[in-house]
Design an enzyme around this catalytic site. Structure first.
Site, mmCIF file in Angstrom:
data_model
loop_
_atom_site.group_PDB
_atom_site.id
_atom_site.type_symbol
_atom_site.label_atom_id
_atom_site.label_comp_id
_atom_site.label_asym_id
_atom_site.label_seq_id
_atom_site.Cartn_x
_atom_site.Cartn_y
_atom_site.Cartn_z
ATOM 1 N N THR A 131 8.807 2.745 2.749
ATOM 2 C CA THR A 131 7.375 3.443 2.527
ATOM 3 C C THR A 131 7.535 4.944 2.305
ATOM 4 O O THR A 131 8.462 5.323 3.042
ATOM 5 C CB THR A 131 6.292 2.973 3.702
ATOM 6 O OG1 THR A 131 5.292 3.895 3.734
ATOM 7 C CG2 THR A 131 7.112 3.021 5.089
ATOM 8 N N ASP A 132 6.394 5.413 1.840
ATOM 9 C CA ASP A 132 6.603 6.659 1.685
ATOM 10 C C ASP A 132 6.383 7.574 3.075
ATOM 11 O O ASP A 132 6.327 8.849 3.219
ATOM 12 C CB ASP A 132 5.649 7.585 0.543
ATOM 13 C CG ASP A 132 3.978 7.030 1.094
ATOM 14 O OD1 ASP A 132 3.796 6.470 2.102
ATOM 15 O OD2 ASP A 132 2.824 7.504 0.208
ATOM 16 N N GLU A 133 5.759 6.970 3.977
ATOM 17 C CA GLU A 133 5.549 7.542 5.271
ATOM 18 C C GLU A 133 6.882 7.775 5.937
ATOM 19 O O GLU A 133 6.846 8.640 6.938
ATOM 20 C CB GLU A 133 4.908 6.438 6.186
ATOM 21 C CG GLU A 133 3.329 5.887 5.594
ATOM 22 C CD GLU A 133 2.500 5.744 6.730
ATOM 23 O OE1 GLU A 133 2.528 5.735 8.070
ATOM 24 O OE2 GLU A 133 1.371 5.264 6.227
ATOM 25 N N TYR A 156 4.900 3.471 13.389
ATOM 26 C CA TYR A 156 5.327 2.784 12.163
ATOM 27 C C TYR A 156 6.121 3.170 11.596
ATOM 28 O O TYR A 156 7.066 2.633 11.221
ATOM 29 C CB TYR A 156 3.680 2.380 11.641
ATOM 30 C CG TYR A 156 3.995 1.843 10.178
ATOM 31 C CD1 TYR A 156 4.410 0.557 10.038
ATOM 32 C CD2 TYR A 156 3.737 2.647 9.277
ATOM 33 C CE1 TYR A 156 4.636 -0.011 8.625
ATOM 34 C CE2 TYR A 156 4.023 2.388 8.213
ATOM 35 C CZ TYR A 156 4.481 0.951 7.529
ATOM 36 O OH TYR A 156 4.572 0.700 6.175
ATOM 37 N N LYS A 160 9.902 2.170 10.195
ATOM 38 C CA LYS A 160 10.386 1.841 8.898
ATOM 39 C C LYS A 160 11.435 2.916 8.324
ATOM 40 O O LYS A 160 12.377 2.427 7.604
ATOM 41 C CB LYS A 160 9.190 2.124 7.984
ATOM 42 C CG LYS A 160 7.958 1.244 8.004
ATOM 43 C CD LYS A 160 8.384 -0.410 7.671
ATOM 44 C CE LYS A 160 8.874 -0.358 5.973
ATOM 45 N NZ LYS A 160 8.809 -1.766 5.907
#
Ligand code: NAD
Ligand code: DAU
Length: 347
Positions: A131-133, A156, A160
């Site tokens: 994810t971009d997070e 989260y 990831k």
């Protein structure tokens, strides 16, 4: 790598979730010769009905299990002669990770690690959905590049990022054939209504207030899930083994702009908007450079505004999908997350 020498036997973990189910439907439509085994724990976010139209298809099988169960993952891959694992399985909601973070480590970190071990043991290719997070929030004059450091800021995102780095480490240490895609915020059919766009759409349809965190000027790249699926397919077919690819539109909007699109699409009043107490550690802006994926032939079909509008329309047209969710276990989570935030702000 071409379709011919790419596996036609996929293990899709998390295939009953939002993006996983869209990917399974897309993949079977594009690759009629394929066999897909969905491996899913069926948590609250994993729903058999997301693939209701496909369960009678002899090319599709569901195995209910945890990606942390090494024996079951191994025996499933052996029995089904899998040679490509596509890992969507994860705990995915930032707010849930703030309320109860440990399951995020169990599934996202340890679960991914188990998949890597099985892939190493059996000699499988593994594609990991990141994810971009993982980049953390990015300053206004920058777009995250695949080579940027990972600076996650929520439980989260940290889980990831750990998974993403384990996948990279297995490529370096063991020469495992892996690829990684880092996706922007997806919207589209079958997204569980805890996420902002489906939450706001379903609240608007029900005439309930729209809880915008803080000033609502946080920026996200709302990409259509269809474009995420075609991006993953492009990497599976044409990506370089060992590489990471960003998938998004490269264009972001504020949450208030997103809310305007949802309300206008549904013909609902903007009076429903409530500014509520912010999410702790709320990332201000995500934005990715997607040139690397475009260089291998991918183009997004949807503009982010179109993607949000299409998603809102889907919720208006598919109430039978989300009504049972909204009236069930979701209600308990909703009250925990929003009752205090909305107290005194209701019309
Ligand atoms: P989702 O929450 O809708 O679905 C997750 C799926 O994983 C569910 O089917 C669930 O049952 C399954 N699952 C959870 N724990 C499991 C376990 N221990 N073992 C087996 N299955 C398990 O998630 P989503 O939004 O479809 O996201 C899919 C993937 O894409 C995730 O890895 C997420 O981090 C990533 N991603 C999501 C977005 C987004 O905007 N939604 C953007 C970029 C990347
Ligand atoms: O960026 C990719 C990520 O996008 C994925 O990795 C995650 O799995 C996915 O959940 C999503 O994370 P976000 O936190 O960005 O998405 P969410 O839909 O929860 O929130 C989108 C924006 O809307 C964010 O700025 C927070 C805000 N928001 C969200 C909710 C749920 C609100 O203002 N109010 C809300 O009630």
């Amino acid at each position: 790598m071409t379709t011919d020498n790419l596996s036609s036997r996929l293990l899709v973990t998390g295939g009953c979730g939002f993006i996983g189910s869209n990917f399974v439907r897309y993949w079977l439509g594009q690759h009629p010769e394929s066999r897909v085994v969905v491996y899913d724990k069926l948590t609250y976010a994993g729903r058999r009905e997301n693939l209701a139209d496909l369960w009678d298809d002899p090319r599709l099988l569901l195995v209910v299990g945890d990606i942390g169960d090494q024996d079951l993952v191994r025996s499933t891959c052996q029995q089904e002669k899998i040679d490509l694992v596509v890992n969507f399985a994860a705990e995915t909601h930032v707010d849930q990770s703030i309320l109860g973070p440990l399951v995020f480590t169990d599934t996202n970190v340890r679960g991914t690690h188990v998949l890597l071990e099985v892939a190493r043991e059996l000699g499988l290719r593994l594609h990991h959905i990141s994810t971009d997070e993982v980049y953390g929030h990015v300053r206004d004059d920058h777009q995250s590049m695949e080579t940027d450091p990972l600076l996650p800021r929520s439980p989260y995102a940290a889980s990831k990022a750990a998974a993403d780095q384990l996948v990279g480490a297995y490529a370096i240490t063991y020469g495992l054939p892996v690829t990684i895609t880092r996706g922007a915020n997806n919207v589209g059919p079958y997204q569980y209504p805890e996420k902002a766009v489906p939450l706001f759409a379903t609240n608007a349809i029900l005439g309930e207030p729209i809880p915008v965190y803080g000033d609502g000027l946080h920026m996200r790249d709302y990409a259509h899930v269809y474009d995420h699926c075609t991006g993953i397919e492009t990497v599976l077919l044409h990506g370089q083994i060992g590489e990471v690819y960003n998938i998004g539109t490269g264009r972001e909007m504020t949450n208030l702009d997103m809310v305007d699109i949802v309300l206008d699409t549904l013909g609902k009043s903007h009076d429903l908007i409530r500014h509520v107490t912010d999410r702790p550690g709320h990332d201000r802006r995500y934005s990715m450079n997607v040139d690397k994926l475009k260089a291998v032939g991918w183009q997004p079909k949807y503009d982010p505004k179109e993607a949000v509008a299409e998603a809102a329309k889907w919720y208006a047209e598919n109430q039978t999908w989300w009504e049972p969710i909204r009236s069930g276990e979701f209600r308990e989570y909703y009250d925990r997350q929003y009752a205090e935030r909305l107290a005194g702000l209701e019309p």
